[in-house]
Design an enzyme around this catalytic site. Structure first.
Site, PDB file in Angstrom:
ATOM      1  N   ASP A  31      21.157  12.536 -43.668  1.00 38.91           N
ATOM      2  CA  ASP A  31      21.818  11.854 -42.545  1.00 38.91           C
ATOM      3  C   ASP A  31      20.847  10.935 -41.807  1.00 38.91           C
ATOM      4  O   ASP A  31      19.643  11.182 -41.792  1.00 38.91           O
ATOM      5  CB  ASP A  31      22.385  12.923 -41.587  1.00 38.91           C
ATOM      6  CG  ASP A  31      23.430  12.344 -40.652  1.00 38.91           C
ATOM      7  OD1 ASP A  31      23.945  11.234 -40.929  1.00 38.91           O
ATOM      8  OD2 ASP A  31      23.730  12.995 -39.631  1.00 38.91           O
ATOM      9  N   TRP A  36      18.770   4.540 -38.657  1.00 42.77           N
ATOM     10  CA  TRP A  36      17.500   3.963 -39.109  1.00 42.77           C
ATOM     11  C   TRP A  36      17.633   2.436 -39.199  1.00 42.77           C
ATOM     12  O   TRP A  36      16.761   1.700 -38.732  1.00 42.77           O
ATOM     13  CB  TRP A  36      17.112   4.565 -40.465  1.00 42.77           C
ATOM     14  CG  TRP A  36      15.800   4.100 -40.983  1.00 42.77           C
ATOM     15  CD1 TRP A  36      14.565   4.603 -40.684  1.00 42.77           C
ATOM     16  CD2 TRP A  36      15.577   3.011 -41.886  1.00 42.77           C
ATOM     17  NE1 TRP A  36      13.591   3.903 -41.344  1.00 42.77           N
ATOM     18  CE2 TRP A  36      14.185   2.916 -42.094  1.00 42.77           C
ATOM     19  CE3 TRP A  36      16.425   2.107 -42.546  1.00 42.77           C
ATOM     20  CZ2 TRP A  36      13.617   1.963 -42.931  1.00 42.77           C
ATOM     21  CZ3 TRP A  36      15.853   1.158 -43.384  1.00 42.77           C
ATOM     22  CH2 TRP A  36      14.475   1.099 -43.576  1.00 42.77           C
ATOM     23  N   HIS A  48      21.531   2.494 -46.005  1.00 39.70           N
ATOM     24  CA  HIS A  48      21.957   3.230 -47.207  1.00 39.70           C
ATOM     25  C   HIS A  48      21.100   2.839 -48.415  1.00 39.70           C
ATOM     26  O   HIS A  48      20.754   3.678 -49.238  1.00 39.70           O
ATOM     27  CB  HIS A  48      23.432   2.969 -47.502  1.00 39.70           C
ATOM     28  CG  HIS A  48      24.344   3.504 -46.431  1.00 39.70           C
ATOM     29  ND1 HIS A  48      24.150   4.723 -45.840  1.00 39.70           N
ATOM     30  CD2 HIS A  48      25.452   2.977 -45.834  1.00 39.70           C
ATOM     31  CE1 HIS A  48      25.096   4.926 -44.925  1.00 39.70           C
ATOM     32  NE2 HIS A  48      25.889   3.881 -44.904  1.00 39.70           N
ATOM     33  N   SER A  76      30.753  12.485 -47.966  1.00 41.95           N
ATOM     34  CA  SER A  76      31.692  13.579 -47.717  1.00 41.95           C
ATOM     35  C   SER A  76      33.126  13.075 -47.850  1.00 41.95           C
ATOM     36  O   SER A  76      33.380  11.863 -47.756  1.00 41.95           O
ATOM     37  CB  SER A  76      31.476  14.151 -46.308  1.00 41.95           C
ATOM     38  OG  SER A  76      31.988  13.257 -45.337  1.00 41.95           O
ATOM     39  N   LEU A 142      14.403  20.191 -63.249  1.00 37.02           N
ATOM     40  CA  LEU A 142      15.249  20.263 -62.048  1.00 37.02           C
ATOM     41  C   LEU A 142      16.664  19.735 -62.329  1.00 37.02           C
ATOM     42  O   LEU A 142      16.829  18.753 -63.068  1.00 37.02           O
ATOM     43  CB  LEU A 142      14.606  19.416 -60.941  1.00 37.02           C
ATOM     44  CG  LEU A 142      15.398  19.309 -59.647  1.00 37.02           C
ATOM     45  CD1 LEU A 142      14.559  19.819 -58.489  1.00 37.02           C
ATOM     46  CD2 LEU A 142      15.810  17.882 -59.357  1.00 37.02           C
TER      47      LEU A 142
HETATM   48  C1  IPE Z   1      27.335  14.151 -43.398  1.00 38.36           C
HETATM   49  O1  IPE Z   1      26.943  13.124 -42.567  1.00 38.36           O
HETATM   50  C2  IPE Z   1      27.700  13.611 -44.743  1.00 38.36           C
HETATM   51  C3  IPE Z   1      26.602  13.066 -45.522  1.00 38.36           C
HETATM   52  C4  IPE Z   1      25.325  13.067 -45.215  1.00 38.36           C
HETATM   53  C5  IPE Z   1      27.001  12.503 -46.773  1.00 38.36           C
HETATM   54  P1  IPE Z   1      27.938  12.448 -41.527  1.00 38.36           P
HETATM   55  O2  IPE Z   1      27.154  11.419 -40.802  1.00 38.36           O
HETATM   56  O3  IPE Z   1      29.162  11.982 -42.223  1.00 38.36           O
HETATM   57  O4  IPE Z   1      28.319  13.687 -40.597  1.00 38.36           O
HETATM   58  P2  IPE Z   1      28.916  13.755 -39.123  1.00 38.36           P
HETATM   59  O5  IPE Z   1      30.146  12.902 -39.112  1.00 38.36           O
HETATM   60  O6  IPE Z   1      27.869  13.217 -38.191  1.00 38.36           O
HETATM   61  O7  IPE Z   1      29.178  15.204 -38.886  1.00 38.36           O
HETATM   62  C1  IPE Z   2      24.098   9.405 -43.942  1.00 40.03           C
HETATM   63  O1  IPE Z   2      23.750   8.452 -42.993  1.00 40.03           O
HETATM   64  C2  IPE Z   2      24.669   8.793 -45.189  1.00 40.03           C
HETATM   65  C3  IPE Z   2      26.106   8.979 -45.364  1.00 40.03           C
HETATM   66  C4  IPE Z   2      26.894   9.695 -44.636  1.00 40.03           C
HETATM   67  C5  IPE Z   2      26.674   8.294 -46.498  1.00 40.03           C
HETATM   68  P1  IPE Z   2      24.796   7.949 -41.935  1.00 40.03           P
HETATM   69  O2  IPE Z   2      25.467   6.726 -42.473  1.00 40.03           O
HETATM   70  O3  IPE Z   2      25.717   9.019 -41.515  1.00 40.03           O
HETATM   71  O4  IPE Z   2      23.831   7.539 -40.742  1.00 40.03           O
HETATM   72  P2  IPE Z   2      24.068   7.767 -39.191  1.00 40.03           P
HETATM   73  O5  IPE Z   2      24.380   9.203 -38.994  1.00 40.03           O
HETATM   74  O6  IPE Z   2      25.216   6.880 -38.807  1.00 40.03           O
HETATM   75  O7  IPE Z   2      22.780   7.348 -38.574  1.00 40.03           O
HETATM   76 MG    MG Z   3      25.646  10.420 -40.042  1.00 38.14          MG
END
Ligand code: IPE
Ligand code: IPE
Ligand code: MG
Length: 254
Positions: A31, A36, A48, A76, A142
């Site tokens: 996450d 970032w 990403h 997710s 792995l």
């Molecule tokens: C969880 O991150 C899913 C992934 C890292 C793929 P999210 O950014 O979607 O989660 P929430 O919405 O903050 O709980």
């Molecule tokens: C996690 O980073 C990656 C995915 C959920 C695909 P985020 O995109 O959720 O990044 P934040 O949480 O908005 O910083």
């Molecule tokens: Mg996130």
């Protein structure tokens, strides 16, 4: 921190690691890509791309220290709610990234698996992922499991559907039977260590069933900042925990 001192820190921390107590299955909620990117004044998708680039280093490191399973939460089921441009960029990124890394993974004896709901995945992306899974099946190092279109609750719903479709009766239902009907049932064991980056302290529907007794580790580092040093810190934290599985401290120390 300068590159040199980061390397020294890694060496110093590695000396504290107990090689006999490496978590067999590490699951990471990657996450913080969006935050970032924002810090750098860039669009979310920039984060990403950088996040994807970070995966290779962590996979190699885990493989080298003897981790058997690394599962990465990449998308997710709830992430479909994001703006469509972000979703389509992510989907494209999954297949292009894995195609690009395929030979490197093979050279490192890494196996690759997909874990998630196959339906509603873009067919082209699924096709590419399946192709890579098949081509790395022979590897014995792995197992890298990428969780895409994954939801822990959806996984349990799908397991229940699969059990019913096989004609089981209520008295046949056991925890073992449910485990046997999860995604990647023959491959993926329970999670020993679950890591979440970016400072959020929730599991956001990741490995609900397999994570029932995993040790949780949260770090403020954003995923694109997560390196081998951060990984060793997580492993050291894990090694300092006492996993009791419901028993008393005296019992587990026997
Ligand atoms: C969880 O991150 C899913 C992934 C890292 C793929 P999210 O950014 O979607 O989660 P929430 O919405 O903050 O709980
Ligand atoms: C996690 O980073 C990656 C995915 C959920 C695909 P985020 O995109 O959720 O990044 P934040 O949480 O908005 O910083
Ligand atoms: Mg996130």
């Amino acid at each position: 921190m300068a590159e040199q001192s980061r390397d020294e820190l890694l060496k110093k921390l590695m000396a504290e690691v107990d090689p006999k107590n490496i978590p067999a299955h590490i699951a990471i909620i990657m996450d913080g890509n969006g935050r970032w990117a924002k810090k750098k004044g860039q669009p979310r998708v920039f984060g990403h791309h950088e996040g994807a680039r970070r995966v290779k280093n962590i996979v190699r490191f885990c493989n080298d220290i003897g981790v058997k399973h690394l599962s990465l939460y990449a998308f997710s089921i709830e992430n479909w709610l994001r703006p469509s441009l972000e979703v389509s960029t992510l989907m494209r990124l999954f297949s292009t990234y894995i195609i690009k890394e395929r030979d490197g993974l093979d050279a490192e004896n890494v196996r690759f698996e997909f874990c998630g709901r196959r339906e509603s995945m873009p067919p082209k992306v699924m096709e590419e992922l399946d192709r890579i899974v098949a081509s790395l099946k022979h590897n014995t190092g792995l197992v890298l499991t990428v969780c895409i279109n994954y939801g822990g609750r959806a996984e349990i719903v799908d397991a229940v559907k699969s059990i019913i479709s096989k004609g089981y009766k209520p008295e046949d239902i056991t925890e073992e039977l449910i485990s046997q009907n999860l995604y990647c049932a023959d491959i993926l064991p329970d999670v020993d260590l679950m890591i979440r980056t970016s400072g959020e302290m929730r599991t956001s529907n990741f490995h609900i069933w397999r994570g029932a007794y995993s040790e949780l580790y949260f770090t403020p580092a954003l995923w694109p900042e997560f390196d081998s040093v951060e990984m060793v810190k997580a492993i050291l934290a894990y090694q300092n925990r006492e996993r009791r599985f419901g028993m008393t401290s005296e019992q587990v120390q026997e």
